[in-house]
Design a protein around this motif. Structure first.
Motif, PDB file in Angstrom:
ATOM      1  N   THR A  26       0.758  -1.095   0.134  1.00 54.69           N
ATOM      2  CA  THR A  26       0.094  -0.095  -0.051  1.00 54.69           C
ATOM      3  C   THR A  26       0.787   1.290  -0.193  1.00 54.69           C
ATOM      4  O   THR A  26       1.807   1.295   0.825  1.00 54.69           O
ATOM      5  CB  THR A  26      -1.035   0.081   1.314  1.00 54.69           C
ATOM      6  OG1 THR A  26      -1.844  -1.178   1.510  1.00 54.69           O
ATOM      7  CG2 THR A  26      -1.629   1.065   1.251  1.00 54.69           C
ATOM      8  N   ILE A  27       0.540   2.009  -0.863  1.00 55.58           N
ATOM      9  CA  ILE A  27       1.224   3.326  -0.886  1.00 55.58           C
ATOM     10  C   ILE A  27       0.414   4.499  -0.829  1.00 55.58           C
ATOM     11  O   ILE A  27      -0.869   4.075  -1.018  1.00 55.58           O
ATOM     12  CB  ILE A  27       2.310   3.738  -2.102  1.00 55.58           C
ATOM     13  CG1 ILE A  27       1.489   3.732  -3.471  1.00 55.58           C
ATOM     14  CG2 ILE A  27       3.158   2.556  -2.187  1.00 55.58           C
ATOM     15  CD1 ILE A  27       1.982   4.614  -4.504  1.00 55.58           C
ATOM     16  N   HIS A  28       0.723   5.681  -0.586  1.00 54.10           N
ATOM     17  CA  HIS A  28      -0.172   6.997  -0.851  1.00 54.10           C
ATOM     18  C   HIS A  28       0.376   7.877  -1.573  1.00 54.10           C
ATOM     19  O   HIS A  28       1.561   8.319  -1.449  1.00 54.10           O
ATOM     20  CB  HIS A  28      -0.203   7.408   0.868  1.00 54.10           C
ATOM     21  CG  HIS A  28      -0.927   8.830   1.045  1.00 54.10           C
ATOM     22  ND1 HIS A  28      -0.447   9.899   0.950  1.00 54.10           N
ATOM     23  CD2 HIS A  28      -2.603   8.623   1.007  1.00 54.10           C
ATOM     24  CE1 HIS A  28      -1.438  10.729   1.139  1.00 54.10           C
ATOM     25  NE2 HIS A  28      -2.585  10.175   1.211  1.00 54.10           N
ATOM     26  N   ASP A  29      -0.615   8.327  -2.446  1.00 54.53           N
ATOM     27  CA  ASP A  29      -0.214   9.235  -3.385  1.00 54.53           C
ATOM     28  C   ASP A  29      -0.333  10.867  -2.428  1.00 54.53           C
ATOM     29  O   ASP A  29      -1.030  11.187  -1.781  1.00 54.53           O
ATOM     30  CB  ASP A  29      -1.156   9.715  -4.570  1.00 54.53           C
ATOM     31  CG  ASP A  29      -0.694  10.659  -5.650  1.00 54.53           C
ATOM     32  OD1 ASP A  29      -0.552  11.745  -5.223  1.00 54.53           O
ATOM     33  OD2 ASP A  29      -0.778  10.472  -6.635  1.00 54.53           O
ATOM     34  N   CYS A  30       0.983  11.541  -2.396  1.00 58.39           N
ATOM     35  CA  CYS A  30       1.148  12.447  -1.440  1.00 58.39           C
ATOM     36  C   CYS A  30       1.023  13.819  -2.136  1.00 58.39           C
ATOM     37  O   CYS A  30       1.577  14.737  -1.758  1.00 58.39           O
ATOM     38  CB  CYS A  30       2.313  12.526  -0.445  1.00 58.39           C
ATOM     39  SG  CYS A  30       3.811  12.284  -1.708  1.00 58.39           S
ATOM     40  N   GLY A  31       0.339  13.891  -3.440  1.00 60.97           N
ATOM     41  CA  GLY A  31       0.245  15.253  -3.978  1.00 60.97           C
ATOM     42  C   GLY A  31       0.677  15.229  -5.397  1.00 60.97           C
ATOM     43  O   GLY A  31       1.463  16.529  -5.993  1.00 60.97           O
TER      44      GLY A  31
END
Length: 147
Positions: free
Chosen positions: A21-26
């Motif tokens: 799992t990763i998170h798009d941070c902008g």
């Protein structure tokens, strides 16, 4: 609105894929289509000091940009430390500039886990920035650093 994307990692010597799992941070100038990391077979990705890891990001540009710069930070709470990436100029690697809106690219970058890094869990923030220092794309994921 925060977007979550799936991070597919392939261990270099094993054919099975592991979903991280990763998170798009902008991401500002691109849409991340897929991400995989060689030599990573579990979440959090366990990285060994002094060893190389290769990140593959497939992305589609949403705006034409002239420059691309690699930036990687490891964070623990409110503290963030830079991790060196060479070359700093992402256009000298797998992506050629200008990056043209509407085109899809395969960004490939190898990083070496610094030997000076502490053996701790960190939140990695990987960014490729344009000529205005805005994120072309940005994602975060958890890493566990070991000796």
């Amino acid at each position: 609105m925060m977007r979550f994307v799936v991070f597919a990692a392939v261990f270099a010597t094993v054919t099975a894929e592991v979903i991280l799992t990763i998170h798009d941070c902008g991401s500002h100038d691109a849409i991340i289509n897929s991400i995989k990391v060689d030599q990573c077979n579990a979440e959090p990705c366990i990285v060994q000091k002094g060893k190389d890891y290769t990140v593959h990001v497939n992305f589609t540009a949403t705006r034409t940009v002239q420059e691309a710069h690699n930036v990687l930070h490891g964070g623990l709470g409110f503290i963030s430390a830079p991790f060196p990436l060479q070359p700093e100029n992402a256009c000298q690697g797998s992506v050629t500039c200008p990056i043209v809106a509407g085109q899809t690219y395969e960004y490939v970058q190898t990083m070496t886990c610094p030997t000076f890094a502490p053996s701790i869990a960190v939140q990695a923030r990987w960014e490729v920035k344009d000529e205005h220092r805005q994120d072309i794309f940005c994602f975060t994921t958890k890493l566990q650093i070991h000796s």
